[in-house]
Enzyme design. Structure first.
Site, PDB file in Angstrom:
ATOM      1  N   MET A 125      -9.638   7.576   9.297  1.00 21.81           N
ATOM      2  CA  MET A 125     -10.258   8.004   8.030  1.00 21.81           C
ATOM      3  C   MET A 125     -11.357   9.038   8.262  1.00 21.81           C
ATOM      4  O   MET A 125     -12.355   9.063   7.550  1.00 21.81           O
ATOM      5  CB  MET A 125     -10.866   6.798   7.282  1.00 21.81           C
ATOM      6  CG  MET A 125      -9.865   5.702   6.990  1.00 21.81           C
ATOM      7  SD  MET A 125     -10.636   4.267   6.233  1.00 21.81           S
ATOM      8  CE  MET A 125     -11.414   3.494   7.643  1.00 21.81           C
ATOM      9  N   ASP A 172       0.822  -1.216   0.000  1.00 18.14           N
ATOM     10  CA  ASP A 172       0.000   0.000   0.000  1.00 18.14           C
ATOM     11  C   ASP A 172       0.845   1.251   0.000  1.00 18.14           C
ATOM     12  O   ASP A 172       2.026   1.200   0.268  1.00 18.14           O
ATOM     13  CB  ASP A 172      -0.722   0.103   1.348  1.00 18.14           C
ATOM     14  CG  ASP A 172      -1.898  -0.786   1.445  1.00 18.14           C
ATOM     15  OD1 ASP A 172      -2.441  -0.812   2.545  1.00 18.14           O
ATOM     16  OD2 ASP A 172      -2.277  -1.428   0.466  1.00 18.14           O
ATOM     17  N   LYS A 214      -3.247   1.819  -2.318  1.00 19.02           N
ATOM     18  CA  LYS A 214      -4.579   2.047  -1.803  1.00 19.02           C
ATOM     19  C   LYS A 214      -4.599   3.266  -0.893  1.00 19.02           C
ATOM     20  O   LYS A 214      -3.836   3.386   0.032  1.00 19.02           O
ATOM     21  CB  LYS A 214      -5.001   0.807  -1.013  1.00 19.02           C
ATOM     22  CG  LYS A 214      -6.461   0.689  -0.842  1.00 19.02           C
ATOM     23  CD  LYS A 214      -6.787  -0.697  -0.339  1.00 19.02           C
ATOM     24  CE  LYS A 214      -7.927  -0.598   0.640  1.00 19.02           C
ATOM     25  NZ  LYS A 214      -7.979  -1.718   1.536  1.00 19.02           N
TER      26      LYS A 214
END
Ligand code: SAH
Length: 527
Positions: free
Chosen positions: A192, A55, A77
């Protein structure tokens, strides 16, 4: 009996064959960013992997643990922008495993904390591919820890929740039960959540959390770019907007945040926040990188030099043939020690060939290289420069004596000349050469980072590192490119070379060693 044994053995054989043919998937947590937070098992998985699938958040540093032959697949990602869709990642993992390869799937933080590791494991199971999970240090815990915030604390918090702050915007009904969540645990960590910070602050207050509850935002936690912003539920949105505080960041809500002024430690390190380029050879870089890391800096290794055998061994071999005749062998670098002793071995000899010689070493690291080979050093000048060896030895020790200097082909000749001037017989012999390092591939990236002011310091530990660095950068105005960076040199000769080539030199170490250089950096940034 034998009838039964027969088919069972056959079955076992097929099964073993099958197992040998299908590889395994290792879902490995890379930790939050600081490469030191990878687990031992995670490192092992990287070292043994045939394929590494990684990632953006799984730091580049760690990829170096993978073997040279491993296939590296970047699936980049990001929180809201999947460069490679999850379905495709699942497919890559399975395909590679079915080809018989061991696949290490390296994921930021912990693979099972919002890493979609669970989905990858389910997919593997459905396709009959074996997998293992190697937990990682999640950013949810490490980010706050590096910001001086313990998630639980006897006096402040006895429970913690880790919650996603990123919800599918198309969702009509929130999957987060705000009513229950707002006051259920003392500490709440959102991952997030930055795009949704306003909604999070609002929902928590609307459902009973005090507006004065402390909040911290931690961005790029555990890395050189770590930034922390604190406020309260009713102020944090404006504060974040004013600072343009972006992702990747996590949100910590709860009284534990108020411990930060007392418990902040990472951000207090003297070189915290400094990205430092290390230009020495890969073999020599680690001592400097480790010292820098210890002080909170991030070392970016950009090896401008590699050591190679000299074009011809004739001179060195001739010197080795008559080693017994030398009164002194003077080593000016650890590379010289390595080169001479390796050549001795290649010729079927060993350190006993040095039995009659006295040994001198310039610099503690050179001395350490000799000691490490079981050789006692007779003389180390108090100063770490070639010239100092002259002043430290008496006339009686020099005049008429034979000296061997096994050195880099392109080394300065001052020492040999001065010794000869005092009546010594000197053999200045090329034991190795330095060649420009394999850093070309990264030069463009480095130029870009300089231009953006993302590199704070460049270190030079020899004149050849300066020369090769300037060559590798390949720009007309090197001084201009490095305008925003601090240039640090290990000693005055290296600094002279840097100035000659158009660099401004900000720091010259007082003690010409790696530690001296790091101390000088610390002093520079303290003032
Ligand atoms: N599995 C990861 C989380 C993946 S979700 C883990 O366990 O850490 C990605 C989110 O994690 C980001 O949006 C951010 O909120 C958080 N994150 C990851 N690395 C971070 C870091 N170094 N500092 C702060 N937040 C980070």
């Amino acid at each position: 009996m034998s009838n039964m044994a027969q088919p069972r053995t056959a079955a076992n054989a097929t099964q073993d064959l099958g197992r040998a043919k299908t590889g395994k998937i290792f879902l490995v947590g890379a930790g939050p960013g600081d490469p030191g937070l990878l687990t031992l098992r995670g490192r092992e998985c990287l070292e043994k992997a045939d394929v590494v699938v990684y990632d953006r958040l799984a730091g580049d540093e760690l990829l170096r643990f993978a073997g040279a032959g491993a296939e590296m697949i970047y699936v980049g990602k990001q929180s809201s922008n999947h460069t490679v869709p999850q379905g495709e990642i699942n497919e890559i993992l399975i395909q590679k495993a079915l080809e018989g390869k061991n696949v290490t799937r390296l994921k930021g933080g912990d693979p099972y904390i919002f890493g979609r590791g669970g989905e990858e494991a389910e997919y593997a199971r459905r396709h009959g591919v074996e997998f293992e999970v190697v937990p990682g240090v999640t950013s949810a815990i490490a980010g706050p820890a590096y910001a001086g915030i313990p998630l639980t604390h006897r006096g402040y918090a006895s429970s913690v929740a880790i919650v996603t702050g990123h919800e599918d915007p198309a969702k009509e009904v929130s999957s987060i039960n705000w009513k229950n969540l707002a006051t259920a645990t003392d500490t709440i960590v959102f991952l997030m959540g930055m795009e949704n910070l306003g909604g999070i602050a609002e929902n928590l207050q609307a459902h009973g959390r005090q507006p004065t509850t402390p909040v911290a935002l931690v961005r790029w936690g555990t890395t050189v770019d770590q930034e922390t912003l604190t406020g309260t539920l009713d102020t944090i949105v404006d504060l974040a907007a004013a600072r343009q505080f972006g992702s990747p960041a996590l949100i910590v809500v709860g009284e534990v945040v108020s411990l930060r002024p007392v418990l902040s430690w990472f951000e207090q390190k003297p070189l915290f926040g400094k990205r430092v380029v290390v230009t020495r050879s890969r073999a020599q870089a680690s001592a400097l990188s480790e010292a820098l890391h210890e002080y909170g800096a991030e070392a970016m290794e950009f090896p401008t030099i590699e050591i190679a055998p000299p074009p011809t061994f004739d001179a060195l071999d001739a010197a080795i043939d008559r080693l017994g005749e030398y009164d002194w062998v003077i080593f000016t670098s650890a590379n010289g020690v390595e080169a001479l002793l390796t050549r001795l071995r290649d010729l079927g000899k060993d350190v006993r060939a040095l039995a009659g010689c006295r040994l001198a070493a310039i610099g503690v690291q050179t001395a350490a290289a000799l000691e490490a080979r079981g050789l006692k050093v007779d003389y180390v000048p108090s100063e770490y420069r070639a010239e100092a060896i002259i002043t430290g030895l008496s006339d009686a020790e020099i005049r008429g004596k034979r000296f061997l200097l096994p050195r880099a082909k392109e080394a300065r000749e001052v020492l040999a000349r001065d010794l000869a001037a005092r009546g010594a017989q000197v053999d200045d012999v090329a034991a190795y050469i330095t060649v420009t390092g394999q850093a070309e591939a990264r030069a463009a990236e480095l130029r870009e980072m300089f231009a953006q002011g993302k590199i704070h310091v460049v270190t030079f530990t020899s004149s050849s590192t300066v020369r090769n660095f300037v060559k590798l950068m390949g720009v007309g105005d090197i001084g201009g490119l490095l305008r925003q960076a601090t240039v640090a040199c290990i000693g005055p000769i290296t600094a002279d070379t840097a100035r000659e080539l158009g660099l401004h030199v900000d720091i010259v170490a007082g003690e010409y060693t790696v530690n001296g250089l790091v101390e000088a950096l610390v002093a520079h940034f303290a003032s």
